[in-house]
Design an enzyme around this catalytic site. Structure first.
Site, PDB file in Angstrom:
ATOM      1  N   ASP A   1     -45.286  16.580 -14.311  1.00 49.24           N
ATOM      2  CA  ASP A   1     -46.584  17.200 -13.999  1.00 49.24           C
ATOM      3  C   ASP A   1     -46.480  18.118 -12.768  1.00 49.24           C
ATOM      4  O   ASP A   1     -47.097  17.880 -11.736  1.00 49.24           O
ATOM      5  CB  ASP A   1     -47.628  16.087 -13.762  1.00 49.24           C
ATOM      6  CG  ASP A   1     -49.037  16.550 -14.088  1.00 49.24           C
ATOM      7  OD1 ASP A   1     -49.216  17.753 -14.347  1.00 49.24           O
ATOM      8  OD2 ASP A   1     -49.958  15.707 -14.064  1.00 49.24           O
TER       9      ASP A   1
ATOM     10  N   SER B   1     -50.644  11.795 -24.784  1.00 50.73           N
ATOM     11  CA  SER B   1     -51.683  11.673 -23.765  1.00 50.73           C
ATOM     12  C   SER B   1     -52.699  12.817 -23.858  1.00 50.73           C
ATOM     13  O   SER B   1     -52.356  13.943 -24.231  1.00 50.73           O
ATOM     14  CB  SER B   1     -50.996  11.656 -22.385  1.00 50.73           C
ATOM     15  OG  SER B   1     -51.659  12.454 -21.452  1.00 50.73           O
TER      16      SER B   1
ATOM     17  N   ASP C   1     -48.755  16.903  -6.263  1.00 46.98           N
ATOM     18  CA  ASP C   1     -49.646  16.021  -7.033  1.00 46.98           C
ATOM     19  C   ASP C   1     -48.893  14.741  -7.395  1.00 46.98           C
ATOM     20  O   ASP C   1     -49.029  14.212  -8.489  1.00 46.98           O
ATOM     21  CB  ASP C   1     -50.124  16.746  -8.303  1.00 46.98           C
ATOM     22  CG  ASP C   1     -51.239  15.991  -9.028  1.00 46.98           C
ATOM     23  OD1 ASP C   1     -51.934  15.188  -8.382  1.00 46.98           O
ATOM     24  OD2 ASP C   1     -51.401  16.195 -10.238  1.00 46.98           O
TER      25      ASP C   1
ATOM     26  N   GLY D   1     -55.062  14.514 -21.232  1.00 47.79           N
ATOM     27  CA  GLY D   1     -55.396  14.533 -19.805  1.00 47.79           C
ATOM     28  C   GLY D   1     -56.604  15.409 -19.525  1.00 47.79           C
ATOM     29  O   GLY D   1     -57.325  15.801 -20.440  1.00 47.79           O
ATOM     30  N   LYS D   2     -56.792  15.679 -18.258  1.00 59.00           N
ATOM     31  CA  LYS D   2     -57.940  16.492 -17.840  1.00 59.00           C
ATOM     32  C   LYS D   2     -57.815  17.912 -18.383  1.00 59.00           C
ATOM     33  O   LYS D   2     -58.775  18.509 -18.816  1.00 59.00           O
ATOM     34  CB  LYS D   2     -58.022  16.559 -16.309  1.00 59.00           C
ATOM     35  CG  LYS D   2     -58.379  15.237 -15.668  1.00 59.00           C
ATOM     36  CD  LYS D   2     -58.577  15.379 -14.174  1.00 59.00           C
ATOM     37  CE  LYS D   2     -57.328  15.880 -13.441  1.00 59.00           C
ATOM     38  NZ  LYS D   2     -56.136  14.994 -13.505  1.00 59.00           N
ATOM     39  N   GLU D   3     -56.588  18.438 -18.323  1.00 56.98           N
ATOM     40  CA  GLU D   3     -56.404  19.837 -18.713  1.00 56.98           C
ATOM     41  C   GLU D   3     -55.520  20.042 -19.932  1.00 56.98           C
ATOM     42  O   GLU D   3     -55.549  21.103 -20.521  1.00 56.98           O
ATOM     43  CB  GLU D   3     -55.766  20.620 -17.549  1.00 56.98           C
ATOM     44  CG  GLU D   3     -56.769  21.331 -16.685  1.00 56.98           C
ATOM     45  CD  GLU D   3     -57.122  20.535 -15.457  1.00 56.98           C
ATOM     46  OE1 GLU D   3     -56.237  19.873 -14.931  1.00 56.98           O
ATOM     47  OE2 GLU D   3     -58.294  20.568 -15.061  1.00 56.98           O
TER      48      GLU D   3
ATOM     49  N   ASN E   1     -53.216  18.436 -23.508  1.00 58.28           N
ATOM     50  CA  ASN E   1     -52.844  17.411 -24.487  1.00 58.28           C
ATOM     51  C   ASN E   1     -51.325  17.397 -24.545  1.00 58.28           C
ATOM     52  O   ASN E   1     -50.706  18.455 -24.602  1.00 58.28           O
ATOM     53  CB  ASN E   1     -53.371  17.758 -25.878  1.00 58.28           C
ATOM     54  CG  ASN E   1     -54.890  17.768 -25.944  1.00 58.28           C
ATOM     55  OD1 ASN E   1     -55.552  18.094 -24.970  1.00 58.28           O
ATOM     56  ND2 ASN E   1     -55.437  17.430 -27.085  1.00 58.28           N
ATOM     57  N   VAL E   2     -50.755  16.202 -24.527  1.00 58.02           N
ATOM     58  CA  VAL E   2     -49.296  16.091 -24.493  1.00 58.02           C
ATOM     59  C   VAL E   2     -48.805  15.423 -25.776  1.00 58.02           C
ATOM     60  O   VAL E   2     -49.352  14.401 -26.203  1.00 58.02           O
ATOM     61  CB  VAL E   2     -48.844  15.312 -23.231  1.00 58.02           C
ATOM     62  CG1 VAL E   2     -47.342  15.100 -23.235  1.00 58.02           C
ATOM     63  CG2 VAL E   2     -49.268  16.058 -21.964  1.00 58.02           C
TER      64      VAL E   2
ATOM     65  N   LYS F   1     -46.549  20.231 -23.761  1.00 59.46           N
ATOM     66  CA  LYS F   1     -47.762  20.125 -22.948  1.00 59.46           C
ATOM     67  C   LYS F   1     -48.640  21.307 -23.307  1.00 59.46           C
ATOM     68  O   LYS F   1     -48.257  22.461 -23.074  1.00 59.46           O
ATOM     69  CB  LYS F   1     -47.408  20.104 -21.455  1.00 59.46           C
ATOM     70  CG  LYS F   1     -48.594  19.745 -20.584  1.00 59.46           C
ATOM     71  CD  LYS F   1     -48.152  19.404 -19.171  1.00 59.46           C
ATOM     72  CE  LYS F   1     -49.348  19.072 -18.298  1.00 59.46           C
ATOM     73  NZ  LYS F   1     -48.962  18.732 -16.935  1.00 59.46           N
TER      74      LYS F   1
ATOM     75  N   VAL G   1     -38.366  12.801 -21.289  1.00 53.92           N
ATOM     76  CA  VAL G   1     -37.703  11.823 -20.421  1.00 53.92           C
ATOM     77  C   VAL G   1     -37.734  10.485 -21.143  1.00 53.92           C
ATOM     78  O   VAL G   1     -38.813  10.018 -21.538  1.00 53.92           O
ATOM     79  CB  VAL G   1     -38.421  11.716 -19.057  1.00 53.92           C
ATOM     80  CG1 VAL G   1     -37.755  10.664 -18.187  1.00 53.92           C
ATOM     81  CG2 VAL G   1     -38.459  13.073 -18.371  1.00 53.92           C
TER      82      VAL G   1
HETATM   83  N1  LIG Z   1     -41.217  15.247 -20.061  1.00 56.48           N
HETATM   84  C1  LIG Z   1     -41.864  14.124 -20.349  1.00 56.48           C
HETATM   85  N2  LIG Z   1     -41.191  13.060 -20.880  1.00 56.48           N
HETATM   86  C2  LIG Z   1     -41.842  11.922 -21.201  1.00 56.48           C
HETATM   87  N3  LIG Z   1     -43.174  11.748 -21.048  1.00 56.48           N
HETATM   88  C3  LIG Z   1     -43.898  12.756 -20.540  1.00 56.48           C
HETATM   89  C4  LIG Z   1     -43.283  13.992 -20.158  1.00 56.48           C
HETATM   90  N4  LIG Z   1     -44.237  14.820 -19.688  1.00 56.48           N
HETATM   91  C5  LIG Z   1     -45.399  14.142 -19.768  1.00 56.48           C
HETATM   92  N5  LIG Z   1     -45.217  12.895 -20.275  1.00 56.48           N
HETATM   93  C6  LIG Z   1     -46.255  11.878 -20.533  1.00 56.48           C
HETATM   94  O1  LIG Z   1     -47.508  12.521 -20.731  1.00 56.48           O
HETATM   95  C7  LIG Z   1     -48.424  12.146 -19.711  1.00 56.48           C
HETATM   96  C8  LIG Z   1     -49.256  13.357 -19.272  1.00 56.48           C
HETATM   97  O2  LIG Z   1     -48.426  14.375 -18.765  1.00 56.48           O
HETATM   98  P1  LIG Z   1     -48.759  15.137 -17.425  1.00 56.48           P
HETATM   99  O3  LIG Z   1     -48.870  14.175 -16.295  1.00 56.48           O
HETATM  100  O4  LIG Z   1     -47.780  16.239 -17.283  1.00 56.48           O
HETATM  101  O5  LIG Z   1     -50.142  15.793 -17.766  1.00 56.48           O
HETATM  102  P2  LIG Z   1     -51.621  15.459 -17.254  1.00 56.48           P
HETATM  103  O6  LIG Z   1     -51.643  14.466 -16.166  1.00 56.48           O
HETATM  104  O7  LIG Z   1     -52.434  15.232 -18.446  1.00 56.48           O
HETATM  105  O8  LIG Z   1     -51.942  16.826 -16.672  1.00 56.48           O
HETATM  106  P3  LIG Z   1     -53.341  17.283 -16.127  1.00 56.48           P
HETATM  107  O9  LIG Z   1     -53.761  16.238 -15.132  1.00 56.48           O
HETATM  108  O10 LIG Z   1     -52.985  18.605 -15.534  1.00 56.48           O
HETATM  109  O11 LIG Z   1     -54.216  17.351 -17.335  1.00 56.48           O
HETATM  110  C9  LIG Z   1     -47.569  11.598 -18.603  1.00 56.48           C
HETATM  111  O12 LIG Z   1     -48.259  10.668 -17.835  1.00 56.48           O
HETATM  112  C10 LIG Z   1     -46.412  10.960 -19.333  1.00 56.48           C
HETATM  113  O13 LIG Z   1     -46.774   9.684 -19.782  1.00 56.48           O
HETATM  114 MG   LIG Z   2     -50.274  13.752 -14.830  1.00 55.43          MG
END
Ligand SMILES: Nc1ncnc2c1ncn2[C@@H]1O[C@H](COP(=O)(O)OP(=O)(O)OP(=O)(O)O)[C@@H](O)[C@H]1O
Ligand SMILES: [Mg+2]
Length: 232
Positions: A189, A42, A172, A44-46, A48-49, A62, A132
């Protein structure tokens, strides 16, 4: 890194700055993951995952971006958190503190015995935690409404209460930040989670509950947020 950048890091050169690449290199030499098989999950706003594999098996990285990050928003959220009220300015340090905060919140969640990923490591702007899901990352609640909504919802509320009794609120929570792991909720998150001593904690808590109740009600499982808030 320059000329000495190993080949396997080159593909990420346009994605991350040199500082982040060095941090990733250091963590990969410590076997948290191997660079060759990182899979993006993913953007996201802040952050990269990515999904990676290493000494703890499947992990999620993250990576908070050092550029295009909303320093002001992060700073604003942290200044009322007594643990981080010393942090000031608009620099990398704010992002590092933000990553630290998520790491510590995940540790707290573990201590409170609620369902959330186990954090393994945080270094600078990179957080490594348990993935997860088996085989692949579990879907978000928004994409996988549970077959047994009551069971799912009750467990979720019970975790919210447990975390609250432990002294924390997520802050959140929504269908985007809850995973459906084979019918069981897992909160993710956690960077905005904060202790109850934060004056914003109660409003955050009420907002979390309202958002979740609205989502379940919209999907045909009617729940009353006021009742839940009253019975906290
Ligand atoms: N521990 C985890 N196991 C499986 N999937 C995860 C995990 N952590 C994050 N993800 C996946 O990555 C996506 C983005 O993660 P997360 O919600 O933590 O960040 P984000 O929303 O991009 O954060 P931000 O809004 O601060 O930029 C999640 O919606 C989920 O699909
Ligand atoms: Mg999130």
């Amino acid at each position: 890194m320059g000329k000495t950048t190993p080949e396997r890091f080159r593909v990420y050169k346009n994605v991350f700055d040199n500082f982040t690449l060095r941090t990733l290199f250091d963590l990969s030499t410590k076997k948290y993951f191997t660079m060759e098989n990182l899979v993006p999950i993913s953007i996201g706003k802040e952050a990269n995952v990515f999904w990676g594999q290493g000494k703890y098996g499947d992990v999620v990285l993250k990576i908070y971006r050092l550029q295009s990050c909303d320093f002001n928003k992060m700073y604003d959220y942290m200044r009322y958190d007594p643990r981080f009220s010393e942090i000031s300015g608009h620099s990398r340090k704010v992002v590092f503190a933000w990553a630290q905060r998520e790491y510590r919140n995940l540790l707290n969640a573990r201590e409170a015995r609620i369902s959330a990923p186990t954090p393994f490591m945080v270094k600078n702007n990179v957080l490594i935690m348990e993935m997860v899901g088996k085989i692949r990352p579990a879907p978000k609640l928004k994409d996988a409404f549970p077959k047994k909504p009551k069971e799912f919802f009750d467990k979720l509320v019970s975790d919210i209460k447990k975390f609250y009794k432990f002294g924390y609120v997520h802050g959140d929570l929504s269908q985007f930040n809850i995973l459906n792991n084979k019918g069981k909720p897992v909160m993710i998150d956690m960077s905005q989670a904060t202790p109850l001593s934060n004056p914003n904690a109660m409003p955050f808590m009420k907002r979390d509950i309202k958002i979740i109740c609205k989502f379940f009600t919209k999907n045909g499982y009617e729940v009353d947020s006021e009742k839940i808030i009253k019975n906290l």
